[in-house]
Design a protein around this motif. Structure first.
Motif, PDB file in Angstrom:
ATOM      1  N   PRO B   7       0.815  -1.216   0.000  1.00 49.20           N
ATOM      2  CA  PRO B   7       0.000   0.000   0.000  1.00 49.20           C
ATOM      3  C   PRO B   7       0.855   1.276   0.000  1.00 49.20           C
ATOM      4  O   PRO B   7       2.025   1.244   0.367  1.00 49.20           O
ATOM      5  CB  PRO B   7      -0.800  -0.103   1.309  1.00 49.20           C
ATOM      6  CG  PRO B   7      -0.199  -1.174   2.110  1.00 49.20           C
ATOM      7  CD  PRO B   7       0.830  -1.892   1.304  1.00 49.20           C
ATOM      8  N   TYR B   8       0.223   2.371  -0.413  1.00 52.13           N
ATOM      9  CA  TYR B   8       0.848   3.676  -0.247  1.00 52.13           C
ATOM     10  C   TYR B   8       0.530   4.164   1.162  1.00 52.13           C
ATOM     11  O   TYR B   8      -0.619   4.066   1.588  1.00 52.13           O
ATOM     12  CB  TYR B   8       0.281   4.696  -1.238  1.00 52.13           C
ATOM     13  CG  TYR B   8       0.425   4.331  -2.689  1.00 52.13           C
ATOM     14  CD1 TYR B   8       1.679   4.309  -3.290  1.00 52.13           C
ATOM     15  CD2 TYR B   8      -0.687   4.037  -3.462  1.00 52.13           C
ATOM     16  CE1 TYR B   8       1.809   3.990  -4.637  1.00 52.13           C
ATOM     17  CE2 TYR B   8      -0.568   3.715  -4.807  1.00 52.13           C
ATOM     18  CZ  TYR B   8       0.691   3.690  -5.390  1.00 52.13           C
ATOM     19  OH  TYR B   8       0.813   3.377  -6.704  1.00 52.13           O
ATOM     20  N   PRO B   9       1.516   4.715   1.856  1.00 53.12           N
ATOM     21  CA  PRO B   9       1.197   5.251   3.179  1.00 53.12           C
ATOM     22  C   PRO B   9       0.384   6.545   3.056  1.00 53.12           C
ATOM     23  O   PRO B   9       0.713   7.411   2.244  1.00 53.12           O
ATOM     24  CB  PRO B   9       2.575   5.507   3.801  1.00 53.12           C
ATOM     25  CG  PRO B   9       3.523   5.578   2.659  1.00 53.12           C
ATOM     26  CD  PRO B   9       2.946   4.808   1.515  1.00 53.12           C
ATOM     27  N   GLU B  11      -2.163   9.541   5.375  1.00 56.29           N
ATOM     28  CA  GLU B  11      -2.529  10.053   6.689  1.00 56.29           C
ATOM     29  C   GLU B  11      -3.994  10.454   6.654  1.00 56.29           C
ATOM     30  O   GLU B  11      -4.470  11.033   5.675  1.00 56.29           O
ATOM     31  CB  GLU B  11      -1.650  11.272   7.009  1.00 56.29           C
ATOM     32  CG  GLU B  11      -1.845  11.783   8.411  1.00 56.29           C
ATOM     33  CD  GLU B  11      -1.100  13.091   8.655  1.00 56.29           C
ATOM     34  OE1 GLU B  11      -0.068  13.335   7.988  1.00 56.29           O
ATOM     35  OE2 GLU B  11      -1.556  13.869   9.500  1.00 56.29           O
ATOM     36  N   SER B  51      -6.070  -0.124   4.067  1.00 55.32           N
ATOM     37  CA  SER B  51      -5.208  -1.067   4.761  1.00 55.32           C
ATOM     38  C   SER B  51      -4.911  -0.556   6.160  1.00 55.32           C
ATOM     39  O   SER B  51      -4.351   0.526   6.324  1.00 55.32           O
ATOM     40  CB  SER B  51      -3.931  -1.184   3.931  1.00 55.32           C
ATOM     41  OG  SER B  51      -3.043  -2.045   4.520  1.00 55.32           O
ATOM     42  N   ILE B  52      -5.329  -1.320   7.157  1.00 51.13           N
ATOM     43  CA  ILE B  52      -4.999  -0.944   8.526  1.00 51.13           C
ATOM     44  C   ILE B  52      -4.089  -2.024   9.072  1.00 51.13           C
ATOM     45  O   ILE B  52      -4.478  -3.183   9.184  1.00 51.13           O
ATOM     46  CB  ILE B  52      -6.260  -0.798   9.384  1.00 51.13           C
ATOM     47  CG1 ILE B  52      -7.115   0.304   8.786  1.00 51.13           C
ATOM     48  CG2 ILE B  52      -5.905  -0.497  10.822  1.00 51.13           C
ATOM     49  CD1 ILE B  52      -8.337   0.606   9.552  1.00 51.13           C
ATOM     50  N   TYR B  53      -2.884  -1.651   9.362  1.00 55.59           N
ATOM     51  CA  TYR B  53      -1.892  -2.655   9.742  1.00 55.59           C
ATOM     52  C   TYR B  53      -2.303  -3.338  11.033  1.00 55.59           C
ATOM     53  O   TYR B  53      -2.657  -2.707  12.005  1.00 55.59           O
ATOM     54  CB  TYR B  53      -0.520  -1.996   9.871  1.00 55.59           C
ATOM     55  CG  TYR B  53      -0.185  -1.212   8.632  1.00 55.59           C
ATOM     56  CD1 TYR B  53      -0.201  -1.844   7.397  1.00 55.59           C
ATOM     57  CD2 TYR B  53       0.066   0.141   8.678  1.00 55.59           C
ATOM     58  CE1 TYR B  53       0.063  -1.145   6.241  1.00 55.59           C
ATOM     59  CE2 TYR B  53       0.334   0.857   7.526  1.00 55.59           C
ATOM     60  CZ  TYR B  53       0.332   0.215   6.310  1.00 55.59           C
ATOM     61  OH  TYR B  53       0.571   0.903   5.172  1.00 55.59           O
ATOM     62  N   GLY B  54      -2.234  -4.632  10.995  1.00 55.78           N
ATOM     63  CA  GLY B  54      -2.620  -5.421  12.158  1.00 55.78           C
ATOM     64  C   GLY B  54      -4.059  -5.885  12.067  1.00 55.78           C
ATOM     65  O   GLY B  54      -4.472  -6.769  12.799  1.00 55.78           O
ATOM     66  N   LYS B  55      -4.830  -5.264  11.177  1.00 56.40           N
ATOM     67  CA  LYS B  55      -6.229  -5.663  11.031  1.00 56.40           C
ATOM     68  C   LYS B  55      -6.493  -6.288   9.664  1.00 56.40           C
ATOM     69  O   LYS B  55      -7.204  -7.266   9.563  1.00 56.40           O
ATOM     70  CB  LYS B  55      -7.150  -4.447  11.204  1.00 56.40           C
ATOM     71  CG  LYS B  55      -7.065  -3.801  12.573  1.00 56.40           C
ATOM     72  CD  LYS B  55      -7.669  -4.681  13.644  1.00 56.40           C
ATOM     73  CE  LYS B  55      -7.508  -4.037  15.012  1.00 56.40           C
ATOM     74  NZ  LYS B  55      -7.844  -4.972  16.095  1.00 56.40           N
ATOM     75  N   GLY B  56      -5.958  -5.674   8.651  1.00 59.64           N
ATOM     76  CA  GLY B  56      -6.167  -6.221   7.310  1.00 59.64           C
ATOM     77  C   GLY B  56      -6.587  -5.153   6.316  1.00 59.64           C
ATOM     78  O   GLY B  56      -6.332  -3.965   6.521  1.00 59.64           O
ATOM     79  N   GLY B  92      -5.072  12.256  11.809  1.00 62.03           N
ATOM     80  CA  GLY B  92      -3.632  12.254  12.031  1.00 62.03           C
ATOM     81  C   GLY B  92      -3.033  10.857  12.041  1.00 62.03           C
ATOM     82  O   GLY B  92      -1.818  10.705  12.046  1.00 62.03           O
ATOM     83  N   THR B  93      -3.880   9.841  12.049  1.00 58.64           N
ATOM     84  CA  THR B  93      -3.353   8.474  12.070  1.00 58.64           C
ATOM     85  C   THR B  93      -2.798   8.091  10.698  1.00 58.64           C
ATOM     86  O   THR B  93      -3.288   8.547   9.674  1.00 58.64           O
ATOM     87  CB  THR B  93      -4.478   7.486  12.424  1.00 58.64           C
ATOM     88  OG1 THR B  93      -5.290   8.083  13.419  1.00 58.64           O
ATOM     89  CG2 THR B  93      -3.927   6.187  12.940  1.00 58.64           C
ATOM     90  N   LEU B  94      -1.809   7.227  10.732  1.00 59.51           N
ATOM     91  CA  LEU B  94      -1.247   6.729   9.481  1.00 59.51           C
ATOM     92  C   LEU B  94      -1.886   5.397   9.126  1.00 59.51           C
ATOM     93  O   LEU B  94      -2.115   4.561   9.988  1.00 59.51           O
ATOM     94  CB  LEU B  94       0.262   6.518   9.623  1.00 59.51           C
ATOM     95  CG  LEU B  94       1.107   7.776   9.771  1.00 59.51           C
ATOM     96  CD1 LEU B  94       2.563   7.399   9.988  1.00 59.51           C
ATOM     97  CD2 LEU B  94       0.980   8.662   8.541  1.00 59.51           C
ATOM     98  N   ARG B  98      -4.247   0.879  -1.154  1.00 63.05           N
ATOM     99  CA  ARG B  98      -3.720   0.198  -2.325  1.00 63.05           C
ATOM    100  C   ARG B  98      -4.685   0.457  -3.473  1.00 63.05           C
ATOM    101  O   ARG B  98      -5.890   0.468  -3.280  1.00 63.05           O
ATOM    102  CB  ARG B  98      -3.696  -1.290  -1.994  1.00 63.05           C
ATOM    103  CG  ARG B  98      -2.595  -2.083  -2.581  1.00 63.05           C
ATOM    104  CD  ARG B  98      -2.180  -3.198  -1.637  1.00 63.05           C
ATOM    105  NE  ARG B  98      -3.218  -4.166  -1.311  1.00 63.05           N
ATOM    106  CZ  ARG B  98      -3.635  -5.142  -2.112  1.00 63.05           C
ATOM    107  NH1 ARG B  98      -3.116  -5.266  -3.321  1.00 63.05           N
ATOM    108  NH2 ARG B  98      -4.553  -5.986  -1.733  1.00 63.05           N
TER     109      ARG B  98
END
Lengths: 335, 279, 340, 146
Positions: B7-9, B11, B51-56, B92-94, B98
């Motif tokens: 994915p592209y990061p 914010e 895409s939320i890391y840790g969740k999917g 503000g969350t990262l 994709r």
């Protein structure tokens, strides 16, 4: 084993004709040589394919549960007065009836929804054992007569004694004749030899903890998480298995070895008081994981601690669903 | 070459709660690396994997229009693991995105035609993208008359309320907002989408309908458009399926030999007729 | 094309020699199963095998694979792409059917628009050495029905054929030629080649199991709703054995695993036989029962793949036939479909 | 040397799953009475030991716990009359089973502590901590990520 196919087909035809059952779950000849496979018979004509012999492996109680659940789900949107009852006939040997008893005790369906066609059993051929004794040569054809398997393999003809390739769970079976049935076919089979049923477990218990762990990890590393063991097990009928829950996710779906260990450990433990030692999970495992070593231990503990054998009688309720004030608690930690 | 699984990061720069029940929010995302915005070049109707890391990951239609520069927007209903986690996020969350994935609304095909947009409930998101794209000053003259029919169960469930008001002020847009059942403050139209379509009765002359909404709405709206003389080639809709990879590899979102993620999600009714009915 | 002859007992030595410098996957006997495993010092390659229990696709498409890693920061998680590192690998002794499966998988993973780097990197770094079936291993083999042959170079970089006294080694691709140094110096003569051709013909004829794989395509095109589909799945356990054993099945799942401040995104095998495969968050499932799932499995292999890539996604290895716990036989299903 | 140091400074992590009515109150009493006990436990409160899915215990071990303690009301004193009596059967079989597969028995402990036994609670924690310390860090079913 006496040939009961003719009688079985007669009974099946009669039951279907008299509309005592809607469908009969039985076994038919498989497409591979020397195999039998589950089949569903709902017309008289189809009844002619029914067989019951030493090659019938799967515990058919699994399909009884599936069919009844599917039927009930399909009736959900039907008005109560229009709902139809479906009666499932099942060709059941001893272990199958034990599984049916567990279903009935766990109130999965009513006794009147299943018609049990009891058959005597002298054990079945363990395919993996057979393959081993044939040095993995492919079976091309074969017959069973008088306790001898005459087999044509790719590496020549071979004769194997049935007693040498019988499934280990059958050797020590206590309940090879149906415990409950609506009709019995054939005369009761002679008793098997359950005296030493826990001898392997006793030996394994004597091993050091590291040896036991090494064996567990080695066996679980074979597992490819195809879920065949769970799917074949008549006692594994949860609508959503813990493996598939996503909120929270209990077990990772990948090949991580601890995930496999946790999955197997919890599935095996879920069988406390519910494993009838039918061997279905072991026979379906494509990788040959030794599950029986663990399932038999669970069985042994249930007998030792609670004096209970899964599904051995309608009256003896599952051991984890009840308690006794006298239960041993020597495992309690007292500082 | 870009690895399509990475994915592209981005914010989260703004979160808008769209409905009274608070379970639909719009998330405005800004690319952490400005050059990624160029790579994420999309057309209305496409979707992205949030895409939320840790969740999917979760496939969601893009709600903003490419004419809105500097950010992308997704309107998300809280439902599963990923979307629930998304709803708990703060500005503000990262996170990651994709895409863009899938085909898109057939812009070239729509050009020079009169457009009828029919949307129901929360499925309005990619239609909003299309409307904003078409009414942009650079694009407006490429399209004919634009008629919008948008319905929700009640006024509290209408999304993009501010924008709806803005659109109503324009004279180059025919906006018809309806609710199944109004409340004390509701001054607008009441009635189901199919009924409103019948009342508005857009002409089938050189016109295309783009329709997106719950299956039940689509089922009852289609006959209205057939009666008005719309051909199946000129009725366009978007499908939904469970997806994972979004690039036609993981094998679950196929309808016949077509992958919804890669060959879809947008199909005309004529195309859908050729596919199997497995969706 | 370079061709050499090697002694029959030299094969194990060659594999072991390669394993000193490269990662070599070869069939290894593990208890009752023969499995493709990377060779280590104490693992002896076992080339007298029929076919491996597991399909060698796992070399390129492992059961579980990390796609990327991430770590927690005060502002949320940031990711770092998993490096695509695949060292030089040799896949030693695959059967021609399995080598054929790589060609089929390439079509999916290596498309023009979306390239699957994880698969492609491993594929590019791997030399495939096929051990041709001079005699078909099983009565269930049906490779000739699905565009395969028991002695075939499809998907291989090097082909080894047992020509009786020796192995004939043919170096098909430049990638294969690079490994020629391991195979001794004896050049093959025309006699060896004639012999190989004879063996190939004989082996082809020896495949007795046949299915009308090409004939069913037009039937599948028009019979999506046929009542036949309701007749196969009854006894299906909905386990994933057939798909996990299949060399061409490639469906996967993507999931995240996190612990404290670190996590990974992994992809792992999934199966169209599992009820959850297509279940949407809303609860809607387009493939509601095993009937639809079986239709998907058959259609995917014999129709959809043909539509999309002009190839049947089955190599006729017979693993699903032999591994199915309840003996659902794809050969019989295809046979039955052809008679619809 | 460094390894030795690390070993000495290692402190076990113990997950204690306790019932709301007895052991949790017992832990409270230990706190109020200012009885000292090792800080290695992380307490998870559940309504009753009967509510504990054996999975919690195995999952804790997979997730990095060095030991798991389960504690509830003494038999016969369950707030829900028989919850702990039913649970007792589960724990008896689980403990035997985990030991059988090769996980050390002392990593999973079961006991009863009543609301009035603050002292006993502290003693249990001391005992469990000492036992787990003696076993060293749990590595067998520990899941590593990445």
């Amino acid at each position: 084993m006496e040939n009961i196919d003719t009688k079985l087909r007669e009974v099946a035809k009669r039951l279907l004709l008299e509309k005592k059952v809607d469908v009969i779950i039985g076994y038919e000849k498989g497409t591979l040589p020397m195999t039998a496979t589950p089949c569903f018979v709902s017309t008289e004509a189809e009844a002619d394919k029914l067989v019951f012999n030493d090659l019938c492996t799967q515990n058919l109680a699994k399909f009884v549960h599936d069919l009844i659940t599917n039927h009930k789900n399909s009736q959900k949107r039907v008005k109560p007065e229009d709902r139809k009852k479906k009666i499932i006939g099942v060709v059941a040997r001893g272990c199958t009836t034990r599984s049916l008893i567990i279903h009935l005790q766990e109130r999965q369906y009513g006794r009147d929804e299943v018609y049990i066609i009891g058959v005597p059993c002298e054990g079945y051929v363990d395919r993996k054992n057979l393959a081993k004794s044939l040095q993995q040569a492919e079976i091309l054809d074969g017959t069973i007569e008088g306790g001898q398997l005459k087999i044509k393999t790719a590496a020549g003809d071979k004769t194997v004694a049935f007693k040498d390739v019988i499934a280990p769970n059958c050797v020590v079976c206590r309940f090879n004749n149906p415990i409950i049935s609506d009709i019995m076919i054939g005369s009761p089979a002679p008793a098997m030899n359950p005296d030493n049923e826990y001898s392997k477990i006793n030996e394994f218990e004597k091993k050091s903890i590291e040896e036991r762990w090494a064996y567990f990890t080695k066996e679980m590393e074979k597992c490819i998480r195809c879920n065949a063991c769970r799917q074949a097990c008549p006692s594994c009928y949860c609508p959503t298995c813990f493996v598939e829950q996503s909120q929270p996710q209990w077990v990772g779906i990948g090949e991580d070895k601890t995930d496999t260990q946790v999955f197997q450990c919890m599935r095996l433990y879920h069988m406390v008081g519910r494993c009838v030692d039918c061997g279905s999970c072991i026979s379906v495992c494509p990788m040959g994981v030794d599950l029986r070593n663990y399932l038999k231990k669970i069985d042994k503990d249930c007998v030792e601690l609670f004096g209970s054998r899964a599904g051995s009688s309608m009256e003896d309720m599952p051991p984890l669903g009840k308690y006794s004030e006298q239960d041993k608690e020597d495992f309690i930690f007292n500082p | 070459m870009q690895n399509p699984y990475i994915p592209y990061p981005v914010e989260v720069t703004k979160i808008i709660t769209e409905v009274d029940t608070k379970d639909i929010k719009t998330f405005r995302l800004k690319f952490v690396n400005p050059e990624d915005e160029e790579k994420f070049k999309y057309i209305p109707g496409q979707f992205g994997e949030l895409s939320i890391y840790g969740k999917g990951e979760s496939p969601i239609g893009i709600a903003s229009s490419p004419t809105q520069r500097g950010y992308i927007e997704f309107t998300v209903q809280k439902a599963g693991v990923v979307t629930s986690a998304l709803h708990e996020m703060e500005e503000g969350t990262l996170m990651g995105v994709r895409g863009p994935m899938g085909n898109s609304w057939p812009i070239k095909f729509l050009e020079g035609k009169n457009i009828v947009i029919v949307g129901g409930g929360f499925a309005f998101t990619t239609l909003r993208s299309l409307i904003n794209y078409m009414i942009h000053e650079n694009n407006r003259k490429r399209f004919g008359k634009i008629t919008v029919i948008y319905g929700a169960r009640n006024p509290g469930l209408l999304i993009y309320k501010d924008e709806l008001i803005e659109w109503q002020k324009r004279d180059d847009l025919n906006i018809n907002v309806t609710v199944d059942k109004g409340d004390a403050t509701w001054k607008g139209r009441e009635g189901f989408v199919p009924t409103v379509c019948k009342e508005v009765a857009p002409s089938a002359e050189n016109a295309v309908t783009v329709i997106c909404g719950p299956p039940i709405m689509i089922r009852f709206t289609l006959p209205v458009f057939f009666d008005l003389g719309f051909k199946k080639e000129n009725i366009i809709t978007s499908l939904e399926m469970r997806m994972k990879c979004g690039i036609g590899k993981c094998g679950r979102c196929n309808v016949g030999s077509k992958y919804v993620c890669k060959d879809g999600p947008v199909f005309s009714l004529a195309e859908l007729d050729k596919l199997t009915k497995e969706y | 094309m370079e061709k050499r002859l090697i002694k029959k007992d030299a094969l194990v030595g060659i594999a072991k020699k390669m394993a000193e410098e490269l990662t070599v996957w070869a069939p290894v006997k593990k208890e009752d199963n023969v499995l493709f495993t990377p060779l280590t010092k104490d693992a002896e390659p076992f080339f007298a095998y029929l076919n491996s229990k597991n399909a060698p696709k796992q070399v390129f498409f492992p059961h579980t694979e990390t796609l990327m890693k991430y770590t927690r920061t005060p502002k949320g998680m940031v990711f770092s792409a998993e490096e695509n590192k695949a060292g030089k690998t040799v896949l030693f002794g695959v059967r021609p059917c399995d080598a054929h499966s790589f060609v089929l998988l390439d079509m999916l993973f290596d498309q023009e628009k979306y390239k699957d780097q994880y698969y492609i990197t491993k594929r590019n770094n791997t030399t495939v050495i096929t051990l041709a079936c001079a005699e078909p291993p099983y009565a269930t083999c049906f490779c000739t029905s699905v565009d395969g042959e028991p002695v075939s170079a499809d998907g291989a970089d090097i082909v080894l054929t047992d020509i009786g006294s020796e192995y004939l080694a043919e170096f098909i691709t430049p990638k294969g030629e690079k490994l020629a140094k391991y195979f001794g110096e004896t050049k093959a003569d025309a006699v060896a080649e004639t012999k190989k051709k004879e063996i190939a013909e004989k082996a082809k004829k020896a495949i007795k199991s046949k299915i009308p794989a090409h004939e069913v395509k037009p039937i599948l095109d028009n019979n999506f709703e046929h009542p036949f589909w309701a007749t196969i799945h009854g006894k299906c356990l909905a386990c994933g054995t057939c798909t996990y054993m299949c060399p061409t099945c490639h469906c996967f799942d993507i999931s995240d695993e996190a612990k404290a401040s670190d996590g990974v995104r992994i992809r792992s095998w999934d199966s169209c036989m599992f009820p959850l495969f297509t279940k949407e968050t809303s609860g809607h499932n387009p493939r509601i029962s095993q009937k639809e799932r079986w239709r998907q499995r058959v259609m995917h292999k014999f129709k959809y793949y043909v539509d999309n890539f002009n190839a049947i996604a089955c190599v006729g290895c017979g693993r699903c036939v032999m591994s199915c716990p309840v003996n659902i036989d794809i050969r019989k299903i295809i046979e039955d479909i052809s008679k619809l | 040397m460094a390894e030795n140091l690390a070993k000495e400074s290692w402190e076990p992590k113990i997950v204690a799953i306790v019932c709301n009515w007895c052991t949790y109150a017992g832990a409270d009493l230990a706190g109020i009475s200012r009885i000292q006990y090792p800080p290695n436990v992380r307490i998870i409160r559940v309504p009753c030991t009967g509510r504990i899915n054996p999975f919690y215990i195995v999952k804790a071990l997979q997730g990095g716990a060095d030991g798991v303690l389960v504690s509830g009301c003494h038999p016969g004193e369950c707030h829900y009359i028989t919850g702990n009596l039913v649970a007792r059967r589960k724990f008896a079989t689980l403990k035997r089973f985990l030991n059988y597969i090769g996980l050390e028995g002392d990593r999973t402990m079961f006991t009863w502590v009543s609301a009035s036994e603050g002292d006993r609670f502290a003693q249990v924690i001391r005992g469990v901590t000492a036992k787990v310390k003696a076993l060293g860090p749990a590595k067998k079913m520990l899941k590593k990520i990445g």
